[in-house]
Design a protein around this motif. Structure first.
Motif, PDB file in Angstrom:
ATOM      1  N   CYS A   1      29.344  -1.891   2.107  1.00  0.00           N
ATOM      2  CA  CYS A   1      28.529  -0.881   1.419  1.00  0.00           C
ATOM      3  C   CYS A   1      28.081   0.211   2.384  1.00  0.00           C
ATOM      4  O   CYS A   1      27.958   1.380   1.987  1.00  0.00           O
ATOM      5  CB  CYS A   1      27.319  -1.544   0.776  1.00  0.00           C
ATOM      6  SG  CYS A   1      27.705  -2.476  -0.715  1.00  0.00           S
ATOM      7  N   SER A   2      27.833  -0.163   3.629  1.00  0.00           N
ATOM      8  CA  SER A   2      27.491   0.848   4.632  1.00  0.00           C
ATOM      9  C   SER A   2      28.637   1.833   4.802  1.00  0.00           C
ATOM     10  O   SER A   2      28.420   3.055   4.857  1.00  0.00           O
ATOM     11  CB  SER A   2      27.173   0.175   5.968  1.00  0.00           C
ATOM     12  OG  SER A   2      25.993  -0.584   5.898  1.00  0.00           O
ATOM     13  N   ALA A   3      29.859   1.290   4.883  1.00  0.00           N
ATOM     14  CA  ALA A   3      31.023   2.162   5.045  1.00  0.00           C
ATOM     15  C   ALA A   3      31.243   3.020   3.802  1.00  0.00           C
ATOM     16  O   ALA A   3      31.514   4.226   3.906  1.00  0.00           O
ATOM     17  CB  ALA A   3      32.265   1.323   5.351  1.00  0.00           C
ATOM     18  N   ILE A   4      31.106   2.408   2.630  1.00  0.00           N
ATOM     19  CA  ILE A   4      31.301   3.166   1.380  1.00  0.00           C
ATOM     20  C   ILE A   4      30.219   4.232   1.231  1.00  0.00           C
ATOM     21  O   ILE A   4      30.493   5.386   0.889  1.00  0.00           O
ATOM     22  CB  ILE A   4      31.308   2.214   0.168  1.00  0.00           C
ATOM     23  CG1 ILE A   4      32.524   1.289   0.218  1.00  0.00           C
ATOM     24  CG2 ILE A   4      31.312   3.012  -1.136  1.00  0.00           C
ATOM     25  CD1 ILE A   4      32.488   0.171  -0.803  1.00  0.00           C
ATOM     26  N   GLY A   5      28.968   3.842   1.487  1.00  0.00           N
ATOM     27  CA  GLY A   5      27.879   4.805   1.415  1.00  0.00           C
ATOM     28  C   GLY A   5      28.075   5.946   2.399  1.00  0.00           C
ATOM     29  O   GLY A   5      27.831   7.116   2.080  1.00  0.00           O
ATOM     30  N   GLY A   6      28.520   5.594   3.601  1.00  0.00           N
ATOM     31  CA  GLY A   6      28.799   6.625   4.595  1.00  0.00           C
ATOM     32  C   GLY A   6      29.905   7.565   4.152  1.00  0.00           C
ATOM     33  O   GLY A   6      29.813   8.785   4.346  1.00  0.00           O
ATOM     34  N   LEU A   7      30.964   7.007   3.553  1.00  0.00           N
ATOM     35  CA  LEU A   7      32.064   7.851   3.063  1.00  0.00           C
ATOM     36  C   LEU A   7      31.581   8.803   1.969  1.00  0.00           C
ATOM     37  O   LEU A   7      31.960   9.981   1.939  1.00  0.00           O
ATOM     38  CB  LEU A   7      33.197   6.974   2.528  1.00  0.00           C
ATOM     39  CG  LEU A   7      34.059   6.264   3.580  1.00  0.00           C
ATOM     40  CD1 LEU A   7      35.008   5.284   2.907  1.00  0.00           C
ATOM     41  CD2 LEU A   7      34.846   7.277   4.401  1.00  0.00           C
TER      42      LEU A   7
ATOM     43  N   ALA B   1      22.566   8.539   3.656  1.00  0.00           N
ATOM     44  CA  ALA B   1      21.545   9.479   4.122  1.00  0.00           C
ATOM     45  C   ALA B   1      21.841   9.973   5.532  1.00  0.00           C
ATOM     46  O   ALA B   1      21.543  11.129   5.858  1.00  0.00           O
ATOM     47  CB  ALA B   1      20.169   8.815   4.079  1.00  0.00           C
ATOM     48  N   VAL B   2      22.419   9.105   6.367  1.00  0.00           N
ATOM     49  CA  VAL B   2      22.787   9.539   7.724  1.00  0.00           C
ATOM     50  C   VAL B   2      23.782  10.689   7.661  1.00  0.00           C
ATOM     51  O   VAL B   2      23.676  11.681   8.392  1.00  0.00           O
ATOM     52  CB  VAL B   2      23.375   8.364   8.534  1.00  0.00           C
ATOM     53  CG1 VAL B   2      23.912   8.843   9.865  1.00  0.00           C
ATOM     54  CG2 VAL B   2      22.324   7.294   8.761  1.00  0.00           C
ATOM     55  N   GLY B   3      24.770  10.572   6.756  1.00  0.00           N
ATOM     56  CA  GLY B   3      25.766  11.639   6.619  1.00  0.00           C
ATOM     57  C   GLY B   3      25.169  12.908   6.038  1.00  0.00           C
ATOM     58  O   GLY B   3      25.406  14.009   6.553  1.00  0.00           O
ATOM     59  N   SER B   4      24.360  12.768   4.988  1.00  0.00           N
ATOM     60  CA  SER B   4      23.841  13.970   4.334  1.00  0.00           C
ATOM     61  C   SER B   4      22.749  14.649   5.149  1.00  0.00           C
ATOM     62  O   SER B   4      22.456  15.833   4.933  1.00  0.00           O
ATOM     63  CB  SER B   4      23.306  13.619   2.942  1.00  0.00           C
ATOM     64  OG  SER B   4      22.202  12.744   3.022  1.00  0.00           O
ATOM     65  N   ALA B   5      22.126  13.922   6.103  1.00  0.00           N
ATOM     66  CA  ALA B   5      21.114  14.556   6.958  1.00  0.00           C
ATOM     67  C   ALA B   5      21.728  15.657   7.820  1.00  0.00           C
ATOM     68  O   ALA B   5      21.012  16.523   8.326  1.00  0.00           O
ATOM     69  CB  ALA B   5      20.447  13.505   7.846  1.00  0.00           C
TER      70      ALA B   5
ATOM     71  N   ALA C   1      33.421  11.940  11.468  1.00  0.00           N
ATOM     72  CA  ALA C   1      32.469  11.215  10.620  1.00  0.00           C
ATOM     73  C   ALA C   1      33.187  10.304   9.627  1.00  0.00           C
ATOM     74  O   ALA C   1      32.748   9.169   9.373  1.00  0.00           O
ATOM     75  CB  ALA C   1      31.571  12.209   9.885  1.00  0.00           C
ATOM     76  N   LEU C   2      34.296  10.785   9.047  1.00  0.00           N
ATOM     77  CA  LEU C   2      35.055   9.956   8.104  1.00  0.00           C
ATOM     78  C   LEU C   2      35.702   8.773   8.812  1.00  0.00           C
ATOM     79  O   LEU C   2      35.634   7.627   8.331  1.00  0.00           O
ATOM     80  CB  LEU C   2      36.135  10.808   7.416  1.00  0.00           C
ATOM     81  CG  LEU C   2      35.658  11.799   6.353  1.00  0.00           C
ATOM     82  CD1 LEU C   2      36.816  12.686   5.905  1.00  0.00           C
ATOM     83  CD2 LEU C   2      35.066  11.067   5.157  1.00  0.00           C
ATOM     84  N   ALA C   3      36.324   9.029   9.956  1.00  0.00           N
ATOM     85  CA  ALA C   3      36.992   7.947  10.689  1.00  0.00           C
ATOM     86  C   ALA C   3      35.993   6.903  11.155  1.00  0.00           C
ATOM     87  O   ALA C   3      36.316   5.704  11.215  1.00  0.00           O
ATOM     88  CB  ALA C   3      37.758   8.526  11.876  1.00  0.00           C
TER      89      ALA C   3
END
Length: 493
Positions: A108-114, A305-309, A357-359
């Protein structure tokens, strides 16, 4: 920066080592993701810009996930963003399903990050402009909404939750006044002028209280988990995620929106998603008692949230959280521009940043699996030894924040408070949220009143303020109506 450089060993090796470092820091209570990024920045000074950016992004995402590992097994959040993971994750660990919960957590962390990074790529300018429309009053209402969600999550003990929230906000007022700088509730201790530090308080509430609870139980010989640990496997985790796919999407989108708001952060996003799933779940009574949905919601949200920040940080130079604030300063060292030059022109470097970020989300899975397996061996240690280690690391983590013994005293005091709260079934999450959001509520309200010359009308007439006020009212009223309806339908004795 060039895209082809990402496949070179001088980029890949530092990238992977930084992610391993992120796993270590994130899983150590007291060492936050912000600290991990701050520690990695000096190492990147003399590296190629591609390697430097890869290390910074890699360590930030892995540290956020790794904080959920001790939160699940030991009920001690590794990072503030992992506090919500202590609820259902730890309950599952006590049932021998800690590894299975962390497998779900990792994917879920990976999916949320993606999802967070994907929205960053396609909607950065739009969401950044929306974030810029937030004045101090919008931030005030958003923080109040976060506090209300904390109470709603503990709706089975709503009076106790309100009391804990108020107490947390009161604790947040300790220190120097933000305008006059006059001491408040410091009792002559100058070290308290910056306020009660959240990290020692969090370690005490979740770590030291757990040690005290184990001492009281008198069970010092058994292992930490009361039943044999199930192995857990990636396929089982993926089946659970597929079953609750809408929870994953809902929570990741919630985390993305909250993360894009300056100052909100992954911790607020995690609690917001947890509160939302508590209201939308088909089985809300199971949330907080070992529900997979309760694991999925916060971990999908915090990495999103880490990505969208990065949205307001990259587009307008406004940090979305403490991590991106450090990164913006580091980008000047890497000669990376901020703003339109990052996205357009022949030297546009946004595509490389987005690719990294994606990788990182895919590299997070093997790095996270190693962390889960390594920590699993720790759980085989007898309880008495493990509790001594927990107390030792708690003291080190609290002291390392500012190198002062007062923080250790704060940690021990909150440990005793957490122990008393749990004895009387008073929920801890509202207290934590009060400490986190209390300063933001006060600062945004006072700054807003100052900027509008004391006029209260904009608090209610600005469009976003009005929408947040309506949402807050619904969050408060709907649970009350639900409780009234349940009582009216209950059979009379």
């Amino acid at each position: 920066m060039e895209m082809s450089a990402l496949l070179e060993f001088e980029v890949l090796i530092p990238w992977l080592l930084a992610m391993v470092f992120g796993i270590f820091v994130g899983s150590t209570p007291g060492l936050t993701a912000t600290m991990a990024v701050a520690l990695i920045i000096p190492i990147t000074y003399h590296m190629p810009s591609e390697a430097a950016v890869a290390m910074v992004i890699g360590v930030s995402f892995t540290a956020i996930f790794a904080g959920d590992i001790p939160a699940t097994y030991l009920r001690i959040p590794g990072t503030p963003a992992s506090a919500a993971a202590t609820l259902d994750g730890h309950q599952l660990a006590l049932q021998g399903k800690g590894r299975a919960a962390l497998m779900v957590n990792l994917f879920c962390s990976a999916i949320g990050g993606l999802i967070g990074v994907g929205i960053l790529i396609f909607s950065a300018p739009l969401l950044a402009r929306f974030a810029l429309s937030f004045s101090f009053f919008e931030t005030f209402w958003l923080c109040l909404l976060g506090l209300a969600l904390g109470v709603v999550v503990s709706s089975d003990r709503i009076t106790a939750a309100i009391m804990a929230t108020i107490l947390g906000v009161l604790f947040s007022t300790v220190g120097g006044d933000i305008i006059s700088n006059q001491p408040r509730y410091t009792f002559g201790f100058d070290a308290l002028l910056p306020g009660i530090q959240f990290i020692p308080a969090m370690i005490g509430l979740f770590g030291v209280s757990e040690v005290l609870r184990n001492i009281q139980s008198g069970d010092h010989t058994s292992r930490f988990t009361p039943v044999p640990e199930e192995k857990g496997n990636p396929w089982g985790a993926l089946k659970s995620i597929l079953k609750y796919r809408w929870t994953v999407i809902q929570s990741a989108l919630t985390g993305t929106v909250i993360g894009a708001l300056p100052g909100a952060g992954a911790d607020v996003a995690a609690w917001g998603a947890y509160g939302l799933v508590k209201k939308t779940s088909k089985d809300p009574d199971s949330i907080g008692k070992g529900s997979i949905e309760g694991v999925i919601a916060p971990t999908s949200a915090n990495n999103a949230a880490v990505g969208s920040a990065w949205i307001p940080a990259l587009v307008f130079g406004i940090p979305g959280d403490a991590v991106t604030a450090i990164v913006l300063g580091a980008f000047t060292l890497y000669n990376i521009p901020i703003g339109s030059a990052l996205f357009t022109g022949p030297d546009a470097q946004a595509p490389v940043i987005f690719t990294i970020a994606l990788a990182t989300q895919f590299l997070l899975i093997p790095a996270g699996l190693c962390g889960i397996l390594a920590f699993g061996y720790v759980m085989k240690v007898p309880r008495r030894i493990l509790m001594v280690a927990v107390l030792l690391f708690s003291v080190i983590g609290a002291y390392a924040l500012n190198n002062q013994l007062l923080d250790v005293g704060v940690m021990l005091s909150f440990g005793a408070l957490g122990f008393i709260f749990e004895r009387h079934r008073i929920p801890l999450p509202p207290l934590i949220l009060g400490i986190i959001l209390g300063p933001k509520v006060e600062n945004s309200l006072r700054a807003g009143l100052t900027s509008f010359s004391g006029d209260l009308a904009p608090m209610f007439t600005r469009p976003i303020c009005l929408a947040l006020v309506i949402t807050l009212a619904l969050v408060i009223i709907l649970p009350l109506l639900q409780r009234f309806r349940q009582r009216s339908q209950a059979p009379l004795d």
